[in-house]
Design an enzyme around this catalytic site. Sequence first.
Site, short mmCIF file in Angstrom:
data_model
loop_
_atom_site.label_atom_id
_atom_site.label_comp_id
_atom_site.label_asym_id
_atom_site.label_seq_id
_atom_site.Cartn_x
_atom_site.Cartn_y
_atom_site.Cartn_z
N ASP A 1 25.06 36.37 -7.65
CA ASP A 1 24.85 34.91 -7.62
C ASP A 1 23.75 34.53 -8.60
O ASP A 1 22.84 33.77 -8.29
CB ASP A 1 24.47 34.47 -6.20
CG ASP A 1 24.67 32.96 -6.01
OD1 ASP A 1 25.39 32.34 -6.83
OD2 ASP A 1 24.09 32.41 -5.06
N GLY B 1 20.84 28.17 4.74
CA GLY B 1 19.57 27.88 5.35
C GLY B 1 18.73 26.98 4.45
O GLY B 1 19.21 26.38 3.49
#
Length: 1224
Positions: A1063, A947
């Site tokens: 991450d 996104g």
Amino acid sequence: MKSFLNKNKNSKKIIILDDNDFSKYQQRYDLQNQNIEIVSSPLQNIRSQQINDGVQMSGSIQSDLSSSDNFTSSGGFGGGGNSSSNTSNRNSDNSTQRPLMVDIGLEYKYRLALEQNPNDFKALVKWGSLIYKNIKNQMGGKHVDVCLMDWNEELIPIPQNNNNHHNHNHHNNHTSGNFTGNINSNTTLSNSFFETLNSFNLREPLFDVCGKYQSSLQLSGGSNLLNIPFSTLLNYNLNEQLNILVNNLNNSSPSSSSSSIKTKNTTSTTTTTTTTKNLNDISNNINNSRVLRSVSLPPAPPPPPTEDPNSPWSDPILWMKWGDCLFLLCTYLELPMYRATCEKYFKCIQILFKQQEKQHQQQQQQQQNQQDKEKFEKQNNYNIKLLAIVLRKWGITLSRYSRRMKSQFLMSEWTSDENIQVEELWKVLHSQSIQSLLISNKISPSLVTQYHLATAYHRHAITLNQFGCQSKEEIYGLITNSCKIYYETLLESLSDTFLQQLQLQQQQQPWHDIEYYNNNEIFNDQFKSKSLENWGRALDVQLSTKLNDEEETIEKEEEDLNSVDEYLTTFSKSVLKGVTPSLEGVVSLCLNSKQALQYKAINSVSVLCRSSEIVKSPIYNELMDQMTKVESFVSKRDDAESLLSQQKTLKSMPPKLQAYVRMSGLGEEEIMRNFEIAWNSIYFLTKDTIPNQPIPPNYYRSNKKNKLKQRQLNDSNNQDEKEEPEEIKPPLLPSIHRTNQLNNNNNNNNNINNNNINNNNINNNKNGNSGGETPSPSSSFVITPFTSNSQSKFNTQRQFLSNSTLFNLSSSGIFTNNNNNNNGGSTITTTTTNNISPTKTNGWTLTLPSKAPTRRATVSLININDLINQQQQNQINSVSTLSQNNIILNNNNNLDNKPISKYIPNSIIRTTVNPPLLSRCDETIFSSGTPLPLFRDKIKLGTGAFGNVFYAIRKSDSSPVAIKVLMERTKKDSPIIPELYIHSACNHSNIVTYIESYLCKGHVWIILEYCDGGTVRDLLQATCTPGNPNNLQLFEETLIAYIITELLEGLVYLRSKGIIHRDLKSRNILLTRKGKVKIADFGLATTCSLGRGRTRMCGTMGRIAPEVIRREPYDTQSDIYSLGCLIIEMAEGTVPYGKDSSLKALFYTAIHQYKLPNPKKYTKEFVDFLYLCLNPDPFKRPTPEMLLHHTFLSGADRGKSILLGRFKNQDTRKNLLLDNFVAF
């Protein structure tokens, strides 16, 4: 000349033995080293009880042998009830073993009687019974059942045991005080019998007994009793005889109809008495058409003439003795006499049924008073018990006979007149054996009978499998029945109430049956060990059987997995209960070709080896040796089997993929040495770009194809069934992974700021101990081995775990451990749910099996009740200290007292936290309405994989916010994604604040805190222009120390919540102009609060931990490795192996430890801190709490000043945003 005394009923005389005769008796009874002198002491010193020499059949036999026979004659397991008195027998039982001189005198007496009257068949019977008594004494005692010494194999070494309880004070063991000691004693053969069997010294006495019984039968005129055609044995219908018995009891008086036939109550563990209704159920439940199969047999001959009731051969005990002698000749001496053995037991069964019918007729004809009714009921109970014993003997013999017949060892027994095909006949024998054992266990439930029933199924399945049965389904059905019965038998024998149940059963036994019960009906450790050994062999056959139907194969895989679970759990419980089982079964599972079963077995045995409860067990050293051999063998086997398949796989890859591998710079030899890692890395990097490539076998955790077929099968089956209300199941929560002991000695050494961690556990524990409030479900741990999606037929163990009092967990908490890559440490405690009974304490210890992590967590039951009580008391005493911090300290992983680093104080040790359960949110998390009119000045900040991120001003308060707009990419049409419920649960100053979220036009809007300092990557780039990415401004060590300190504070919080970020990189670390460092982007985050390591391979190249690439379970420790990669990026400008190809970087990360190209330009503290973070072993990698105390971080305050100086007078970030304005 030698002489000795003998006292008869009416006279007293001295029998003179010739020297030759006496020397012969010495040799026969092994008396060469004993001095036999003329006895001048009182007669009671030789023998305290009288030796009656009556003329009645049973009375005469019992009179001479009253102290040596298996059964007593009055109500006990003795001759048909025609005995003299109960008093003499009771005195006989209380007396010590009579001297051997008396037996010599009796034998001489019978010899003289036969010389005077060669047709005296009663003397032959007595003489044979005397020899039988001496054989039984050599085998371990008069109460030993020879059929139960058969361990249901063809020929095995006979167990050795010095069993001398039959010689001295055997009556003392009848009391309940000594009962517990008798339970664990192994009633096996003595050493003398073992030696005499090996040298065949018992062969002549056994033949002597059988010869005397045969001669006596011929002299008495009852030789026609042995003319039993084989077709009669095969066609004999036990159901018909049982129905007659049921009808007799139905027509009898109420007092006699309630016979004390023992049966198992499904709702209680105690033994109760049953009425005739239970016998009706028994006869109806046994399917005769299933048991007896149609075989072309000749018609049964006419019945033989009625036997003389006064003949010795109307006594069923005599036939049983004869059958026992033949059974020994068949089993231990390998003689083909199974048919004769079956005939003797069959005759005993016939006589018992006739006696029962005759007694019923006499009861109906006579008017009986209360004393006669009690006598009838007593005799009826005795007959039923004796019938159960003989049926068990007959069933065992028929089962062995069936296998021998199929093996064609007994072809010489067939006559041409019978003309029966062996191929069908041996199956009928097996059916008769199953029927006999089933009825025996129904009328008198016994774990020993149940064990022999399981081995009968087992033996028949092995015979079918050995001789090439065409129907694999038939073999599989038989072997699963066998495994199920083994499991049920062991489950009952290992329960906590087993000893109480046995004591209750012993109290219900008549005084004359206690010795027989203690020696034959107690399921002792010897039976448990052999049951586990046979169960392991049966399970091996079950796993190796291949079915033809595809749907049945899918169902079989699930059932096999559950069977292995049951076996491994039972094996562990047996070892912890003190049983010493054979390791054949578990070693076979550890070497199984199916990887899932192999891993499960190795994990369970590894957990057992590490349990402190079995260190002193005699099986411990052997278990450790076997596991070492198994690991070595499995490693070598896997290497040999995988070499060819690896080469074939590499050559079968698509051409594009082969070119990609060649361009990566990796050589074929390197790939072959670590092929699984290389293949997983190749697939991870190219699965979206190169189609039609093979999937690594271990890349995904489950077989989706099989699951899909199973789901379709379940859907088709459920269409015809009515919908049932859903069961309320307890939450599934497997283990947290590390096994450690509680240590409160160093609690004051932990000064970590962890006030946000929930500290309700100790209070809950305290309340649980004092009967306080019920703990909340969020802090509960309920262990169930299978998922709630399992089929009902496979949910037996889960239902047992949730219902049985055996597995009730402690009300004050269970101990969980963390043996995955989870931060070291100590045992933590939590509380149980409302569904768990607080009345018993059984400690579940849940671990991963070894230091080398595996794919799945393992659930293991370890009995640590004493440790739990001690640790709970220690916790209560230290509530005031622990209430400020829910971290329980422990130095269990520092047993060698070596510090992890010289730059970390020795007082700082590993810790284990109790992560609370994160509540799964639903659609209510989204705010109502549309978010478009709520914000203004929207500016696009960047684009990610899923996104875009925008800057905007919220109109309500004019505050800047960051808006993350995601495409809806969730399963089952639900917009809820892990990022929402994970990020919304975080509230920490070093984590970007979650504000709210919206669902707008198929997009998920996540409103977050805006950080005006940009990312760490932006700070590295001197010009902040996309066209000049290599112009980097590297960070000073003090600035790195400040950023890492802030990040470690955030990681400590995430670890307390059980959250793995997965991450952590420079673009996901945001800065504010006030000097705050925040962790952002939880798009790949997950939770490990379920207590098992994650295995999904994900992350950004150059920041993925080695255990993630190796497809091993990982947890929050993987974020520490990513933190080390971030340090290298800030210090060197690139991530580890950043100049190599992606595949080579992944490959080297998994197999090598990264080294700085020039470590001399950095301080020693920096290098040490970096290498601690980049340690490839997650078990040795420090936790974030430990790293916060590293000396390298002491200059963090100066680093903050450097960071604020870089932001001073910098408007570059703001100008960049305005230049890239993108309207919505």
